[in-house]
Design a protein around this motif. Structure first.
Motif, short mmCIF file in Angstrom:
data_model
loop_
_atom_site.label_atom_id
_atom_site.label_comp_id
_atom_site.label_asym_id
_atom_site.label_seq_id
_atom_site.Cartn_x
_atom_site.Cartn_y
_atom_site.Cartn_z
N THR A 11 0.83 -1.21 0.00
CA THR A 11 0.00 0.00 0.00
C THR A 11 0.86 1.25 0.00
O THR A 11 0.59 2.21 -0.74
N GLU A 309 -15.48 -6.02 -4.89
CA GLU A 309 -15.53 -5.35 -3.59
C GLU A 309 -16.98 -5.13 -3.14
O GLU A 309 -17.31 -5.24 -1.96
N ASP A 327 -4.84 3.88 -6.79
CA ASP A 327 -5.23 3.80 -5.39
C ASP A 327 -4.62 2.55 -4.75
O ASP A 327 -4.76 1.44 -5.27
N ARG A 329 -5.58 0.83 -2.46
CA ARG A 329 -6.53 -0.20 -2.02
C ARG A 329 -6.68 -1.32 -3.03
O ARG A 329 -7.16 -2.41 -2.71
N TRP A 330 -6.31 -1.07 -4.30
CA TRP A 330 -6.46 -2.11 -5.31
C TRP A 330 -5.24 -3.03 -5.35
O TRP A 330 -5.28 -4.08 -5.99
#
Length: 425
Positions: A11, A309, A327, A329-330
Motif C-alpha cells: 500500500t 468489492e 489507489d 486499495r487495489w
C-alpha cells in the motif's frame, strides 16, 4: 503477521507511485511540431497512410495496408464503433450576432440512444460561442426535413459546471437526429485551422462507425478499410467492438504544470456482454485500436474490481474516477487474474440481466500506470503536452521520444488526419 507487513508495504509503495505520477510535469512531454507536419486533410486512400512500427524498442515503418502482417494470428482486436455527430449548431439573433451551440452530452434524456430518437423537445449540456451576445431570450432557426419547413428553438436554462444547459424545442414529427443531420456541422478538430468541408462527413468517420454520440472521431480507426479488415479476419484475428463517445474534453490542453492539477473529462462507454466473454476467452488480453479503446478496456478491469468489492454496485458506482487505478486499495487485488476480474463483471451483468454495460470513466493513464488488458496499441501521433501523449509514454515505458523523433525525421504526418503507429512494448 508477514502478510500484514507485506500488505502495508504494498500500500505504501502504491501511494508513492501515485504521488510520483501526480507530480509529472507536462513540460517534460513537449516536442517541436511545425504546423506543416499537421495533416490538414487525409490521404486519398485511407489505408495508404504510413505506419510506424515500434516493437520492443526497435523502430521501423511500413504502409498501413500491411498492418495485418504485423499482428499475431489468433488474437483479439478491439475497435471503438462510436460515430461523430454534427454537433455544431449555428443560430443568428435578430441583432445579427452569430451564436454557436456545441453539443457536449445529452441531459434530458441522458441516454444517447433515447436522445437521438426523441421528438418535440430535449436538453443538452453545451458550449456556447459568443455567449456574451446571448444574455436572454430564445434563439430560433428554420430548417427543412423531408420537404417540411420546421422551426427549432434553443433556450438557455443556466450554467451547469463549465457548460450551459440548453433546452431545444421543435415542431414537426422528426427526431433530434434528423435535426442535427440537417442543421448541424461536423466538428473537425480546431488545430486543423479550416472550415468543415463536405468530404469530412465521410473521411472523419471510421468505416465501422455505428453508434452516434461523439464530437470527435476515434482517429486511430480512420486508416482502416474493408480490405484491411478482411485481411485481419483472414489471419484469424477476432474483432470486437465497444463504444466510447469522445467528448470535447479530448482537445482540452493541460494547463497545470503538474498533471495532478488537470481534471479529466468524463466519457460514457457501452460494452456488450459478448465482448466481455471474448476478452475472458483471450485471457484478458487485447490489441486496442485507439486511445479511446484503451481507456475503455483498462476501465473494465477496475469496474471488475469494484464488483468484487461490492457485488451490489450500480452502473453509476462502476464509474472509474481519475486517480482510482493508482489507489493503494487495489494493490491487494492484483493477485487476482484478469480472467477472474472480468468474469466478476460479467456475472454482475448476468445478475441484472444486462446485455450491455453502460457506465463512464474518467481514467487518466500516465507513466506509473500498469496496463492490465491492452498488449498492443494502434494509434496516431498526438499533440505535445497532451494526456494522450502521457498514455503512449506509459505504454512504451517512457520511450516515446524514440517514436516521435523517428516520425519527425521520416516525414510522418501528425494528429487526426495524420499517419498511424503500431506499438508493441
Amino acid at each position: 503477521m508477514l502478510c500484514l507487513i507485506f500488505c502495508n508495504f504494498a500500500t505504501l509503495f502504491a501511494l508513492m507511485e501515485t504521488k510520483e505520477t501526480k507530480h509529472i510535469r507536462i513540460s517534460d512531454y513537449n516536442y517541436p511540431l511545425p504546423d506543416e507536419r499537421i495533416a490538414k486533410y487525409p490521404v486519398a486512400e485511407r489505408d495508404h497512410s504510413k505506419l510506424l512500427i515500434y516493437n520492443k524498442g526497435e523502430v521501423g515503418e511500413d504502409m498501413f495496408y500491411n498492418l495485418p502482417q504485423h499482428l499475431p494470428a489468433n488474437s483479439l482486436m478491439v475497435f471503438n464503433n462510436t460515430k461523430v455527430i454534427q454537433a455544431r449548431l449555428h443560430f443568428r439573433k435578430d441583432t445579427g450576432a452569430l451564436i454557436e451551440i456545441f453539443l457536449l452530452e445529452p441531459a434530458e434524456p441522458a441516454d444517447y440512444e433515447q436522445m437521438f430518437q426523441t421528438r418535440k423537445k430535449c436538453s443538452w449540456l453545451c458550449l456556447v460561442g459568443n455567449l456574451k451576445k446571448w444574455k436572454e431570450g430564445a434563439l430560433e432557426r428554420e430548417f427543412t426535413v423531408d420537404s417540411l419547413q420546421l422551426t427549432v428553438r434553443a433556450t438557455r436554462r443556466g450554467e451547469h459546471g463549465t457548460s450551459q444547459w440548453i433546452d431545444f424545442e421543435w415542431d414537426g414529427d422528426v427526431s433530434f437526429a434528423d435535426i442535427i443531420d440537417v442543421m448541424g456541422e461536423l466538428p473537425i478538430p480546431p488545430y486543423l485551422n479550416r472550415e468543415t468541408q463536405e468530404s469530412d462527413k465521410t473521411t472523419y468517420q471510421t468505416v465501422y462507425s455505428k453508434i452516434k454520440g461523439s464530437v470527435a472521431a476515434p482517429t486511430a480507426g480512420l486508416h482502416f478499410t474493408e480490405r484491411v479488415l478482411a485481411d485481419i479476419d483472414a489471419r484469424g484475428i477476432e474483432r470486437e467492438e465497444l463504444t466510447l463517445h469522445v467528448g470535447a474534453g479530448t482537445f482540452r490542453p493541460v494547463k497545470s504544470e503538474e498533471i495532478e492539477g488537470h481534471e479529466m473529462h468524463t466519457e460514457y462507454i457501452a460494452v456488450r456482454r459478448h465482448t466481455l466473454e471474448r476478452l475472458i476467452a483471450y485471457d484478458g488480453q487485447a490489441i486496442a485500436v485507439g486511445t479511446t479503446s484503451v481507456r475503455t478496456l483498462e476501465s473494465l478491469y477496475y469496474m471488475g474490481l469494484k464488483v468484487l468489492e461490492n457485488p451490489d454496485a450500480t452502473e453509476e458506482e462502476l464509474h472509474v474516477n481519475q486517480w482510482e487505478p493508482y489507489d493503494g486499495r487495489w494493490k491487494k487485488e492484483e493477485v487476482r487474474s484478469k480472467r477472474e476480474v472480468l468474469q466478476a463483471l460479467l456475472d454482475w451483468m448476468d445478475r441484472r440481466e444486462l446485455s450491455v454495460l453502460h457506465s463512464s470513466t474518467q481514467i487518466i493513464i500516465a507513466p506509473g500506470y500498469d496496463y492490465k488488458i491492452v498488449k498492443m496499441l494502434i494509434t496516431n501521433f498526438h499533440q505535445p503536452q497532451s494526456t494522450l501523449l502521457l498514455l503512449v509514454s506509459a505504454f512504451v515505458k517512457g520511450d516515446w521520444h524514440r517514436i516521435y523523433d523517428y516520425a519527425l525525421a521520416h516525414d510522418f504526418r501528425f494528429l487526426s488526419y495524420g499517419d498511424s503507429s503500431l506499438l508493441i512494448p
